[in-house]
Design a protein around this motif. Structure first.
Motif, mmCIF file in Angstrom:
data_model
loop_
_atom_site.group_PDB
_atom_site.id
_atom_site.type_symbol
_atom_site.label_atom_id
_atom_site.label_comp_id
_atom_site.label_asym_id
_atom_site.label_seq_id
_atom_site.Cartn_x
_atom_site.Cartn_y
_atom_site.Cartn_z
ATOM 1 N N ARG A 1 30.483 -16.930 -31.741
ATOM 2 C CA ARG A 1 29.654 -16.153 -32.669
ATOM 3 C C ARG A 1 28.327 -16.869 -32.854
ATOM 4 O O ARG A 1 28.276 -17.988 -33.386
ATOM 5 C CB ARG A 1 30.335 -15.971 -34.031
ATOM 6 N N ALA A 2 27.282 -16.223 -32.377
ATOM 7 C CA ALA A 2 25.949 -16.844 -32.441
ATOM 8 C C ALA A 2 25.600 -17.172 -33.888
ATOM 9 O O ALA A 2 25.797 -16.366 -34.780
ATOM 10 C CB ALA A 2 24.918 -15.900 -31.846
ATOM 11 N N GLY A 3 25.138 -18.343 -34.091
ATOM 12 C CA GLY A 3 24.670 -18.736 -35.412
ATOM 13 C C GLY A 3 25.760 -19.134 -36.380
ATOM 14 O O GLY A 3 25.479 -19.433 -37.546
ATOM 15 N N SER A 4 27.005 -19.161 -35.928
ATOM 16 C CA SER A 4 28.093 -19.522 -36.836
ATOM 17 C C SER A 4 27.972 -20.978 -37.272
ATOM 18 O O SER A 4 27.703 -21.871 -36.465
ATOM 19 C CB SER A 4 29.443 -19.314 -36.145
ATOM 20 N N SER A 5 28.211 -21.199 -38.550
ATOM 21 C CA SER A 5 28.168 -22.580 -39.057
ATOM 22 C C SER A 5 29.377 -23.377 -38.585
ATOM 23 O O SER A 5 29.428 -24.590 -38.745
ATOM 24 C CB SER A 5 28.120 -22.570 -40.583
ATOM 25 N N GLU A 6 30.348 -22.687 -37.998
ATOM 26 C CA GLU A 6 31.554 -23.373 -37.519
ATOM 27 C C GLU A 6 31.359 -23.945 -36.107
ATOM 28 O O GLU A 6 32.216 -24.673 -35.611
ATOM 29 C CB GLU A 6 32.748 -22.420 -37.506
ATOM 30 N N ILE A 7 30.269 -23.571 -35.458
ATOM 31 C CA ILE A 7 30.028 -24.122 -34.113
ATOM 32 C C ILE A 7 29.671 -25.603 -34.249
ATOM 33 O O ILE A 7 28.772 -25.965 -34.996
ATOM 34 C CB ILE A 7 28.888 -23.355 -33.406
ATOM 35 N N VAL A 8 30.400 -26.429 -33.550
ATOM 36 C CA VAL A 8 30.145 -27.872 -33.576
ATOM 37 C C VAL A 8 29.346 -28.229 -32.325
ATOM 38 O O VAL A 8 29.770 -27.955 -31.213
ATOM 39 C CB VAL A 8 31.461 -28.677 -33.600
ATOM 40 N N SER A 9 28.185 -28.801 -32.536
ATOM 41 C CA SER A 9 27.319 -29.148 -31.408
ATOM 42 C C SER A 9 27.813 -30.417 -30.730
ATOM 43 O O SER A 9 28.328 -31.320 -31.392
ATOM 44 C CB SER A 9 25.887 -29.379 -31.884
ATOM 45 N N PRO A 10 27.615 -30.513 -29.426
ATOM 46 C CA PRO A 10 27.983 -31.759 -28.741
ATOM 47 C C PRO A 10 26.979 -32.856 -29.020
ATOM 48 O O PRO A 10 25.840 -32.580 -29.401
ATOM 49 C CB PRO A 10 27.958 -31.358 -27.272
ATOM 50 N N LEU A 11 27.422 -34.075 -28.840
ATOM 51 C CA LEU A 11 26.503 -35.202 -28.940
ATOM 52 C C LEU A 11 25.542 -35.158 -27.757
ATOM 53 O O LEU A 11 25.884 -34.663 -26.689
ATOM 54 C CB LEU A 11 27.270 -36.525 -28.891
ATOM 55 N N ASP A 12 24.356 -35.677 -27.956
ATOM 56 C CA ASP A 12 23.462 -35.898 -26.828
ATOM 57 C C ASP A 12 22.952 -37.335 -26.905
ATOM 58 O O ASP A 12 23.338 -38.089 -27.794
ATOM 59 C CB ASP A 12 22.327 -34.868 -26.788
ATOM 60 N N TYR A 13 22.100 -37.690 -25.982
ATOM 61 C CA TYR A 13 21.632 -39.087 -25.947
ATOM 62 C C TYR A 13 20.975 -39.483 -27.267
ATOM 63 O O TYR A 13 21.245 -40.546 -27.823
ATOM 64 C CB TYR A 13 20.621 -39.271 -24.808
ATOM 65 N N ASP B 1 22.675 -10.510 -33.114
ATOM 66 C CA ASP B 1 21.495 -10.564 -33.983
ATOM 67 C C ASP B 1 21.334 -11.945 -34.626
ATOM 68 O O ASP B 1 20.306 -12.240 -35.229
ATOM 69 C CB ASP B 1 21.586 -9.498 -35.081
ATOM 70 N N GLY B 2 22.349 -12.787 -34.452
ATOM 71 C CA GLY B 2 22.260 -14.124 -35.034
ATOM 72 C C GLY B 2 21.684 -15.168 -34.078
ATOM 73 O O GLY B 2 21.529 -16.328 -34.455
ATOM 74 N N VAL B 3 21.370 -14.764 -32.845
ATOM 75 C CA VAL B 3 20.813 -15.763 -31.914
ATOM 76 C C VAL B 3 19.369 -16.069 -32.302
ATOM 77 O O VAL B 3 18.732 -15.321 -33.044
ATOM 78 C CB VAL B 3 20.870 -15.293 -30.431
ATOM 79 N N GLN B 4 18.858 -17.157 -31.766
ATOM 80 C CA GLN B 4 17.476 -17.512 -32.048
ATOM 81 C C GLN B 4 16.577 -16.362 -31.599
ATOM 82 O O GLN B 4 16.852 -15.695 -30.610
ATOM 83 C CB GLN B 4 17.087 -18.787 -31.292
ATOM 84 N N LYS B 5 15.492 -16.165 -32.326
ATOM 85 C CA LYS B 5 14.620 -15.018 -32.045
ATOM 86 C C LYS B 5 14.134 -15.002 -30.599
ATOM 87 O O LYS B 5 14.044 -13.951 -29.974
ATOM 88 C CB LYS B 5 13.420 -15.027 -33.000
ATOM 89 N N ASP B 6 13.817 -16.175 -30.076
ATOM 90 C CA ASP B 6 13.280 -16.200 -28.711
ATOM 91 C C ASP B 6 14.358 -15.909 -27.671
ATOM 92 O O ASP B 6 14.072 -15.771 -26.488
ATOM 93 C CB ASP B 6 12.600 -17.545 -28.425
ATOM 94 N N MET B 7 15.614 -15.829 -28.117
ATOM 95 C CA MET B 7 16.703 -15.528 -27.175
ATOM 96 C C MET B 7 17.065 -14.044 -27.168
ATOM 97 O O MET B 7 17.785 -13.587 -26.288
ATOM 98 C CB MET B 7 17.966 -16.312 -27.553
ATOM 99 N N LEU B 8 16.569 -13.305 -28.148
ATOM 100 C CA LEU B 8 17.041 -11.927 -28.325
ATOM 101 C C LEU B 8 16.848 -11.070 -27.076
ATOM 102 O O LEU B 8 17.671 -10.205 -26.783
ATOM 103 C CB LEU B 8 16.321 -11.280 -29.516
ATOM 104 N N ASP B 9 15.771 -11.318 -26.349
ATOM 105 C CA ASP B 9 15.507 -10.502 -25.161
ATOM 106 C C ASP B 9 16.110 -11.090 -23.894
ATOM 107 O O ASP B 9 15.938 -10.549 -22.807
ATOM 108 C CB ASP B 9 13.987 -10.335 -24.972
ATOM 109 N N GLN B 10 16.775 -12.207 -24.035
ATOM 110 C CA GLN B 10 17.370 -12.856 -22.864
ATOM 111 C C GLN B 10 18.795 -12.332 -22.641
ATOM 112 O O GLN B 10 19.450 -11.875 -23.577
ATOM 113 C CB GLN B 10 17.447 -14.375 -23.074
ATOM 114 N N PRO B 11 19.292 -12.415 -21.425
ATOM 115 C CA PRO B 11 20.678 -12.008 -21.187
ATOM 116 C C PRO B 11 21.641 -13.032 -21.817
ATOM 117 O O PRO B 11 21.288 -14.205 -21.980
ATOM 118 C CB PRO B 11 20.790 -12.005 -19.662
#
Lengths: 271, 313
Positions: A129-141, A237-247
């Motif tokens: 679910r785009a934008g869900s607060s339950e999504i846990v992001s991976p670590l990065d460098y 509709d919860g994705v970042q605005k710049d992603m809305l037109d992307q597949p």
């Protein structure tokens, strides 16, 4: 679809908590019930209460509440093709709370609910679910450097020193979910470094789930069988605005790169 | 701040000794209906590795070096590059039986436990095991051609390298490396430029000597001398590293020095620089003709690996 009872085609809905599985299911029932899509109902489901309650929530303009963590709702909907009435079947969809999906990742086993549905014809829908607060992001460098600092350079450093530095840091602590394995593992007097996010990243959990499915299908059906896997990005509709037109695949590549890669590199394993 | 972490046990020098572990909670373990069990996902023992190898050829890469040289950082850096689709040359993540192990190491949830370090390579690992001397698995596919590469990377305590230099008798537990397709020896770049450089150079030279004389490593396999913490030495190869390479070459090894920055503090250099380059060098330079040493394994563990290796090459 098949009409034989002993091989009822199933669709497994897979996703962590708040992934949008239940709301998707209620929307699906609404579409089947209305008869406007490629699938229409072929009689009424024997057990309708769960679908009815969920659908009524949607029709009131509300999202369905979280599925109970322990109660498993198993939905079966008799369906037929809208264009060919001879093509009939039963859509068997267990609505499994996201916590159970996480539990399988942690405990490395599943129960007969999943096992019985691993069969030829079974498909899987993986939910994000785009934008869900339950999504846990991976670590990065950068995150690793922020969290561990020079500890990365000095493996021998005392862990308590690390914890003290982290506690004094002004960076906000990551969410510590009391239901995690870690929080429950404190009866030995050991506490966690408080700033380290301890929930597994959603991307990693879903990727491991695809590996579980591949393993199970290989053992039970055959290595040659390619289960059909769909990835649903719910609440677009919860994705970042710049992603809305992307597949959606672009959203996946940017936000769930591990899942995207395993799909891309295992075409022979999944359809 | 209260004591929020376990206290370090100083009984074993140089290793991280926190006892935090990522185990399934009581509720996770609660089940009366276990229909299928999957691989535990932490690391692979020799039995697990053998099973994986039956399905496809696996490149076994030994990662050796002192406790604080940066071995784990290199493994984590490799994992993070795969996790974020940042592997170069169109390599992509294709699967891993130790995804949970990588993840828990990245979050420092799976570190060497206090008390005695593992004495032998694990045959088989279970959920209850603490971190074991074992393998991490990373499957890659080079797109678009689709070449699949399965890496089995050793995750061994640094103590093993140190004690190998000190005592030839400990070579037994490293004999499985006779089956290795490549070796990475990690040395701390900063130490090579410090007042301890002579100690570091000599110790690393001795490690090569032990690997040849006692472990009986196949000299035909490629070896990378990975100079870690390169971001702190301007990514320049210290002359001390060249001295080590010269010594190893004289012993008959095929060594390439690579300066790496697994996690870079210097904005001029990207984190991960040199790490995957090391892996790529190894897999591109595999010896197509295993030597006699590889074909005549001295113990059961190696036999099992080689039995597969000979039929699958």
């Amino acid at each position: 679809m098949s009409t034989t009872n002993n091989s009822t085609p199933s669709v497994l809905l897979i996703g962590g908590p708040d992934a949008g599985k239940s709301n998707f299911l209620f929307r699906l029932w609404l579409a089947v019930d209305d008869g406007a899509g490629a699938l229409v109902k072929d009689g009424f489901p024997d057990e309708l209460e769960y679908l009815r309650q969920g659908l009524e929530s949607l029709l009131k303009g509300e999202f369905a509440g979280r599925t109970s963590k322990e109660v498993l709702e198993h939905v079966t909907i008799p369906v037929r093709s809208a264009s060919d009435a001879t093509k009939t079947g039963v859509l068997s969809v267990p609505d499994v709370p996201g916590e159970r999906v996480l539990r399988v990742y942690r405990s490395r086993h599943w129960d007969s609910l999943w096992e019985e549905r691993i069969q030829e014809g079974c498909g899987c829908l993986v939910f994000i679910r785009a934008g869900s607060s339950e999504i846990v992001s991976p670590l990065d460098y950068a995150e690793c450097l922020r969290l561990y600092g020079s500890a990365l350079k000095d493996e021998a450093r005392d862990a308590s020193q690390l914890a003290t530095e982290m506690a004094e840091s002004e960076e906000p602590a990551a969410v510590l979910n009391p239901e995690t394995e870690h929080a429950e593992n404190r009866d030995d007097g050991i506490r966690d470094v408080r700033s380290v996010p301890i929930e597994p990243p959603t991307d990693v959990v879903l990727t491991d789930w695809l590996q579980f499915l591949r393993r199970a299908f290989t053992d039970k059906v055959s290595g040659a069988y390619r289960p059909r896997i769909g990835i649903v990005v719910a609440a677009w509709d919860g994705v970042q605005k710049d992603m809305l037109d992307q597949p959606p695949i672009e959203y996946l590549a940017q936000n769930f790169p591990l899942l995207w890669q395993i799909v891309d590199t295992n075409e022979h394993s999944f359809e | 701040v209260e004591s929020t972490v376990p206290q370090r046990n100083d009984a074993v020098e140089g290793e991280k000794l926190t006892t935090i572990e990522s185990k399934p909670s009581a509720s996770d373990q609660r089940t009366s209906d276990e229909a299928r069990r999957f691989h535990i996902g932490f690391e692979l023992g020799t039995d697990d590795a053998l099973e994986l190898s039956r399905g496809r050829y696996c490149h076994l890469i030994g990662v050796l070096g002192a406790s604080d040289a940066g071995k784990t950082c290199c493994l984590l850096s490799l994992y993070l590059a795969a996790l974020h689709a940042r592997l170069p040359n169109d390599f992509k993540f294709a699967g891993s039986l130790s995804l949970k192990g990588f993840e828990d190491r990245a979050r420092r949830l799976r570190e060497w436990k206090g008390g005695p370090l593992p004495a032998q390579l694990a045959d088989h690992t279970t959920l209850d095991n603490p971190r074991q001397a074992a393998f991490l698995h990373l499957g890659l596919r080079q797109m678009p051609a689709g070449r699949r590469v399965d890496l089995l990377l050793t995750d061994l305590p640094g103590e093993w390298s140190k004690t190998l230099v000190d005592r030839a008798a400990t070579a037994d537990r490293l004999e499985f490396l006779q089956r290795a397709d490549g070796i990475i020896i990690v040395v701390d770049g900063k130490r090579l430029l410090s007042n301890e450089k002579n100690v570091e150079v000599r110790r690393t030279k001795h490690l090569f000597e032990r690997l040849k004389a006692n472990v009986k490593l196949d000299l035909g396999i490629p070896v990378v001398l990975l100079v870690s913490k390169g971001d702190e030495i301007e990514m320049k190869l210290p002359s001390e590293a060249s001295e080590i390479v010269t010594h190893a070459t004289a012993l008959g090894f095929n060594v390439k020095p690579i300066v790496a920055a697994a996690f870079s503090y210097n904005t001029k250099f990207e984190s991960g620089t040199g790490v995957f380059e090391s892996i790529e060098y190894l897999i591109e330079n595999i010896d197509p003709e295993p030597s006699a040493a590889t074909r005549t394994p001295p113990d059961a563990t190696v036999r099992r690996f080689n039995a597969f290796g000979e039929t699958s090459r």
